[in-house]
Design a protein around this motif. Structure first.
Motif, short mmCIF file in Angstrom:
data_model
loop_
_atom_site.label_atom_id
_atom_site.label_comp_id
_atom_site.label_asym_id
_atom_site.label_seq_id
_atom_site.Cartn_x
_atom_site.Cartn_y
_atom_site.Cartn_z
N VAL A 1 0.93 -1.20 -0.08
CA VAL A 1 0.15 -0.06 0.06
C VAL A 1 0.73 1.22 -0.11
O VAL A 1 0.66 2.24 -0.66
CB VAL A 1 -1.03 0.05 1.13
N SER B 1 2.73 2.07 -3.25
CA SER B 1 1.84 2.41 -4.51
C SER B 1 0.96 3.66 -4.17
O SER B 1 0.74 4.35 -5.23
CB SER B 1 0.85 1.40 -4.66
N LEU B 2 0.53 4.08 -3.09
CA LEU B 2 -0.29 5.09 -2.77
C LEU B 2 -0.02 6.57 -2.69
O LEU B 2 1.24 6.68 -2.27
CB LEU B 2 -1.21 4.84 -1.41
N ASP B 3 -0.58 7.27 -3.55
CA ASP B 3 -0.18 8.66 -3.52
C ASP B 3 -1.01 9.63 -2.65
O ASP B 3 -2.26 9.80 -3.19
CB ASP B 3 -0.11 9.23 -5.10
N MET B 4 -0.68 9.84 -1.53
CA MET B 4 -1.71 10.71 -0.85
C MET B 4 -1.37 12.24 -0.56
O MET B 4 -1.65 12.94 0.36
CB MET B 4 -2.07 10.01 0.67
N HIS C 1 -8.08 6.34 -7.04
CA HIS C 1 -6.81 5.97 -6.69
C HIS C 1 -6.31 4.94 -7.46
O HIS C 1 -6.10 3.58 -6.72
CB HIS C 1 -6.72 5.60 -5.16
N GLU D 1 -3.79 3.61 -8.69
CA GLU D 1 -2.55 3.08 -8.34
C GLU D 1 -2.74 2.32 -7.38
O GLU D 1 -2.02 0.94 -7.22
CB GLU D 1 -1.43 4.18 -7.95
N PHE D 2 -3.52 2.50 -6.37
CA PHE D 2 -3.68 1.54 -5.24
C PHE D 2 -4.43 0.55 -5.55
O PHE D 2 -3.91 -0.87 -5.37
CB PHE D 2 -4.68 2.56 -4.21
#
Length: 382
Positions: free
Chosen positions: A109, A112-115, A217, A219-220
């Motif tokens: 997670v 990969s995740l862009d927050m 999202h 990417e997630f």
């Protein structure tokens, strides 16, 4: 999954109504570093805190099907042998107790995740639901059930800085600025695995959640499920508008758009009134019938259907709620924006007068400017 099945699971996210033993998770900063881990028995938390954890997890099952809640479908090959499906099954089958698998999941997670610049909390919980038998009368009979639905829920929640507020400090008998340092916000995204289809586990499906229908999202979703990424609600609307404009070849006038908006809005309202638990869906051919009613030629409707097939896939079921905004009808021109209630969209017309393009709206009585009534003044002829 349908709305009834989702609602049935959501009712479990209350104290004393579930078999969630522990809450797992990790707190991640904006630099993608794990700050701390969470591994707590739910029943040892204060009641108010336990309820907050359950509410954050339940949020991953909220919203509209096809918009906030997206059906994820695994291929047969993935279920037979794939890293992503094995990981999810290992999490579920271990009831999240395998620390190594949890750590691998967290890292997947995080990588990969862009927050953006937000810190966030990854929350995980496992539940085992003794599904009661449902009789022909629609009533549940808990003592006759023979199915246990074992599943996991994940919520990814932004953690935000608290706002300064004036508060009372008892020790000083004074009021000062104070604020909680960090506040866990409702989840931005999450998922349920496996799906609860026909009130039983379906390991070929999962249900993903996105707070904003236009920001899934991707990417997630790709990192966790590695399936064909679904189109967001915004992407579906843009594709639908493209198919209309290109299929009608310059004949996509205001009347056509009004008719499509009105008919789809009626379908949405009818579906809501009937309380059908299954998601509402239409086909490109059904929209083509609306276009024919508006005077569209056979060639134009065929071109529209063909373009829909290219953009959505042949025979794709489309969600009307993703194609139009049934609660709003807005007309924009270069220097003006006109918003009317959808049920009165017929009031707006387009006209070409003396070579100029006009938007016409019958005003009637009661015209106001910034709340001030204005009179109709007849200009005297010279």
């Amino acid at each position: 999954m349908n709305q009834k099945e989702i609602s049935e699971l959501k009712r479990r996210f209350r104290l004393g109504k579930n078999a969630i033993g522990r809450i797992y998770g990790c707190y991640v900063n904006a630099q993608k570093e794990i700050v701390s881990y969470l591994d707590e028995p739910l029943d040892r938390r204060p009641e108010e805190e336990a309820e907050k954890y359950l509410n954050l997890l339940k949020k991953a099952l909220s919203g509209a099907l096809g918009r906030n809640l997206i059906d994820i479908v695994f291929s047969t090959q993935q279920v037979a042998d794939s890293v992503e499906h094995r990981r999810l099954m290992a999490l579920r089958d271990s009831r999240l107790k395998d620390g190594e698998v949890r750590q691998e999941f967290y890292q997947t997670v995080i990588d990969s995740l862009d927050m953006g610049e937000s810190n966030y909390l990854i929350l995980l919980a496992h539940d085992a639901y003794d599904v009661p038998h449902r009789g022909r009368d629609g009533e549940d009979r808990a003592d006759e059930g023979d199915t246990v639905f074992s599943y996991m829920v994940c919520s990814v929640c932004p953690v935000k800085d608290g706002k300064l507020e004036l508060g009372y400090c008892p020790g000083e008998n004074e009021f000062h600025n104070c604020a909680p340092s960090q506040i866990v916000a409702p989840p931005e995204l999450g998922f349920l695995f496996p799906a609860f289809d026909d009130r039983a586990a379906n390991i070929y499906n999962a249900l993903a959640y996105a707070r904003k229908p236009d920001e899934l999202h991707q990417e997630f979703l790709d990192a966790i499920f590695h399936t064909e990424p679904p189109m967001s609600a915004g992407e579906q609307r843009e594709a639908f508008q493209t198919a209309l404009r290109e299929g009608l070849e310059g004949a996509c006038g205001l009347e056509v758009v009004q008719a499509v908006h009105e008919r789809l809005s009626q379908r949405i309202e009818q579906h809501r009134e009937e309380k059908d638990p299954e998601p509402l869906a239409i086909t490109a051919k059904e929209v083509a019938a609306i276009l024919r009613d508006c005077g569209g030629s056979e060639a134009q409707t065929e071109a529209f259907c063909k373009r829909c097939g290219e953009l959505f896939g042949e025979g794709a079921a489309l969600s009307p709620a993703n194609l139009i905004d049934s609660k709003r009808f807005e007309v924009k021109a270069a220097d003006v924006t006109i918003a009317v209630p959808p049920e009165q969209s017929y009031l707006v017309e387009t006209r070409i007068i003396d070579g100029k393009k006009y938007l016409l709206i019958p005003a009637g009585e009661g015209v106001e400017v910034n709340g001030m009534p204005v009179d109709w003044v007849q200009e005297e002829s010279e």
